[in-house]
Design an enzyme around this catalytic site. Structure first.
Site, PDB file in Angstrom:
ATOM      1  NE  ARG A 147       6.601  99.273 -41.424  1.00 45.52           N
ATOM      2  CZ  ARG A 147       6.358  98.418 -40.428  1.00 45.52           C
ATOM      3  NH1 ARG A 147       7.162  97.399 -40.234  1.00 45.52           N
ATOM      4  NH2 ARG A 147       5.342  98.590 -39.630  1.00 45.52           N
ATOM      5  CG  ASP A 210       7.276  94.034 -41.916  1.00 48.12           C
ATOM      6  OD1 ASP A 210       7.332  92.849 -42.298  1.00 48.12           O
ATOM      7  OD2 ASP A 210       7.678  94.424 -40.792  1.00 48.12           O
ATOM      8  CG  HIS A 212       5.113  91.245 -39.193  1.00 52.25           C
ATOM      9  ND1 HIS A 212       4.761  90.513 -38.092  1.00 52.25           N
ATOM     10  CD2 HIS A 212       6.010  92.154 -38.764  1.00 52.25           C
ATOM     11  CE1 HIS A 212       5.412  90.975 -37.030  1.00 52.25           C
ATOM     12  NE2 HIS A 212       6.182  91.969 -37.411  1.00 52.25           N
ATOM     13  CD  GLU A 236      10.657  94.403 -42.442  1.00 48.87           C
ATOM     14  OE1 GLU A 236      10.715  95.567 -42.897  1.00 48.87           O
ATOM     15  OE2 GLU A 236      10.543  94.170 -41.235  1.00 48.87           O
ATOM     16  CD  GLU A 262      11.070  92.280 -37.813  1.00 51.56           C
ATOM     17  OE1 GLU A 262      11.251  93.347 -38.417  1.00 51.56           O
ATOM     18  OE2 GLU A 262       9.996  91.999 -37.269  1.00 51.56           O
ATOM     19  NE  ARG A 283      14.264  95.257 -41.831  1.00 48.52           N
ATOM     20  CZ  ARG A 283      13.587  95.208 -40.685  1.00 48.52           C
ATOM     21  NH1 ARG A 283      13.074  94.080 -40.238  1.00 48.52           N
ATOM     22  NH2 ARG A 283      13.414  96.290 -39.974  1.00 48.52           N
ATOM     23  CD  GLU A 339      11.815  99.217 -38.387  1.00 46.97           C
ATOM     24  OE1 GLU A 339      12.517  98.255 -38.039  1.00 46.97           O
ATOM     25  OE2 GLU A 339      10.574  99.164 -38.419  1.00 46.97           O
ATOM     26  CD1 TRP A 402       0.418  89.697 -35.204  1.00 50.49           C
ATOM     27  CD2 TRP A 402       2.544  90.060 -34.592  1.00 50.49           C
ATOM     28  NE1 TRP A 402       0.562  91.047 -35.000  1.00 50.49           N
ATOM     29  CE2 TRP A 402       1.858  91.296 -34.627  1.00 50.49           C
ATOM     30  CE3 TRP A 402       3.896  90.043 -34.249  1.00 50.49           C
ATOM     31  CZ2 TRP A 402       2.490  92.526 -34.326  1.00 50.49           C
ATOM     32  CZ3 TRP A 402       4.512  91.229 -33.926  1.00 50.49           C
ATOM     33  CH2 TRP A 402       3.814  92.467 -33.970  1.00 50.49           C
TER      34      TRP A 402
HETATM   35  C1  GCO Z   1       9.546  96.025 -37.917  1.00 49.67           C
HETATM   36  C2  GCO Z   1       9.024  94.929 -37.096  1.00 49.67           C
HETATM   37  C3  GCO Z   1       8.437  95.268 -35.787  1.00 49.67           C
HETATM   38  C4  GCO Z   1       8.174  93.998 -34.995  1.00 49.67           C
HETATM   39  C5  GCO Z   1       8.403  94.268 -33.557  1.00 49.67           C
HETATM   40  C6  GCO Z   1       8.153  93.067 -32.698  1.00 49.67           C
HETATM   41  O1  GCO Z   1       9.784  95.786 -39.072  1.00 49.67           O
HETATM   42  O2  GCO Z   1       9.736  97.111 -37.378  1.00 49.67           O
HETATM   43  O3  GCO Z   1       8.343  93.988 -37.854  1.00 49.67           O
HETATM   44  O4  GCO Z   1       7.322  96.098 -35.852  1.00 49.67           O
HETATM   45  O5  GCO Z   1       6.908  93.507 -35.229  1.00 49.67           O
HETATM   46  O6  GCO Z   1       9.689  94.743 -33.395  1.00 49.67           O
HETATM   47  O7  GCO Z   1       8.525  93.321 -31.404  1.00 49.67           O
HETATM   48 MG    MG Z   2       9.457  93.835 -39.675  1.00 54.01          MG
END
Ligand code: GCO
Ligand code: MG
Length: 402
Positions: A147, A210, A212, A236, A262, A283, A339, A402
């Protein structure tokens, strides 16, 4: 096999972890991860105050019944706090069942469907040159899927990039830090990042990215389209997943595979995206999605729709979750990738484990149960230390994802 004791252990060997330990009348015990990054004590209290009293005297062998008892019995359903607490109980009970049967948990889940579990690493840099170096380091370690995140020209900070000289860690101590976000510089930059990666490292390595949750659906469609020449393994969380039909729009515009989940905590969060085939990888992970029992249901639904798993495995999931994830990954037919963000030596010392990494893959080991321990004396030397995830604002100060 009655449960005679259950207690919560909160420890901070560099970062906070919440662990549930369930002990049975014959002395067999099991461990479950209950860590919810930045909101840890809510789950600790949910367990200590509301779940532990219900566990004492129950049959530790009745995993599914206990799951349903805690889920239906609370009346108030789902949500990350409830589902992380239930996950911890479920995981600990699978650990106990494995130890009692003298079998590793993956054998109880149907046995190994593959020889090992392919994992992806993180590589990040403040700029593209640093990101290139970081990818080279991970390739040398043997990872075949990486990643890539990078600082963005014009933005002072961004998701997934460590401060100089430190490994990336999502939560920060000492208050909530604020990031600034602007979509246009990101969208202009990210194709160039991956163009450079392909020119440096060729076509063989699998590259992931990612987003995010930061883009609107049409922006995410543009990102996916621009990234197609660099054939990512996945993009992602391209957009927040509350409004799931939004993914239809992304799908109509791009063949870049999509991974989401996630922050999901139940099969109901995943249901529409999976059934409408709006994603390629789900995920969700053991600790935040109700434990091994519930994650298996998510995977079974996904299997029907050719969606594969890609469980979250950041450092805020404890080694107990990692062990549980690896047993799940090894056994489930439609596994995709896992991951892997290695924990610090301090954390590994508190949670000694059988699982191991070599040549781009991991294996949970063959110890009975999950194959992970907690050194309680050492854990007690690291008291809880509040830490928060950053927040993110657009350039004009508006709160953003975020
Ligand atoms: C990832 C995630 C993490 C999250 C974190 C938040 O893909 O690994 O996005 O980095 O931001 O787990 O607590
Ligand atoms: Mg993530």
């Amino acid at each position: 096999m009655k449960i005679v004791d259950a207690r919560v252990i909160v420890t901070c060997p560099g970062r906070n972890f919440v662990t549930l330990k369930i002990v049975t009348e014959d002395g067999v015990y099991g461990l479950g991860d209950a860590t919810l990054n930045g909101r840890e004590l809510a789950v600790a209290s949910y367990l200590t105050d509301h779940v532990v009293p219900l566990l004492i005297g129950r049959d530790a062998r009745a995993i599914e019944d206990t799951w349903q008892y805690l889920y239906k019995g609370a009346y108030w359903r789902r949500g990350p706090v409830t589902m992380s607490a239930i996950a911890a109980v479920d995981t600990a009970l699978w650990d106990i069942k494995g130890k009692a049967a003298n079998l590793p948990v993956y054998q109880l889940l149907g046995g190994a469907s593959r020889e090992s579990v392919r994992v992806y690493a993180h590589a990040n840099g403040l700029d593209v040159d640093q990101a290139v170096k970081a990818v080279a380091v991970q390739l040398d370690l043997g990872y075949t899927a990486i990643r890539v995140q990078s600082g963005i020209p014009g933005l002072s900070s961004t998701y997934g990039v460590a401060r100089a000289g430190r490994p990336y860690e999502p939560a920060e101590k000492g208050g909530v830090t604020e990031h600034r976000w602007s979509t246009e510089p990101y969208l202009n930059f990210v194709p160039r990042l991956f163009e450079r990666m392909r020119s440096e490292f060729g076509d063989e390595v699998d590259l992931l990215h990612d987003v995010h949750h930061r883009l609107t659906p049409i922006e995410a469609a543009r990102a996916g389209k621009l990234l197609e020449p660099y054939h990512l393994f996945w993009m992602e969380d391209p957009t927040p997943a509350e409004h799931q039909d939004a993914f239809r729009l992304i799908r109509q515009h791009t063949t870049t595979p999509i991974a989401v989940g996630e922050v999901f905590n139940s099969v109901f969060d995943c249901q529409h995206l999976i059934q409408a085939q709006l994603i390629d990888y789900i995920r969700a992970t053991v600790v935040h999605a109700g434990g091994i029992s519930h994650l298996r249901k998510i995977a079974a639904l996904a299997e029907l729709h050719q969606v594969r798993t890609g469980s979250h495995g950041a450092t805020d999931l404890s080694p107990i979750c990692m062990a549980a994830a690896l047993h799940f990954d090894l056994s489930v037919h439609n596994f995709g990738i896992q991951e892997h963000m290695p924990h610090t030596a301090e954390t590994d010392a508190v949670f000694p484990h059988e699982y191991a990494f070599a040549s781009g893959v991991m294996h949970p080991g063959d110890a009975p149960g999950l194959g992970v321990e907690i050194d309680e004396a050492l854990a007690a030397r690291y008291p809880y230390d509040p830490a928060y995830l950053p927040v993110n604002r657009r350039m004009d100060g508006t709160m953003h994802d975020w």
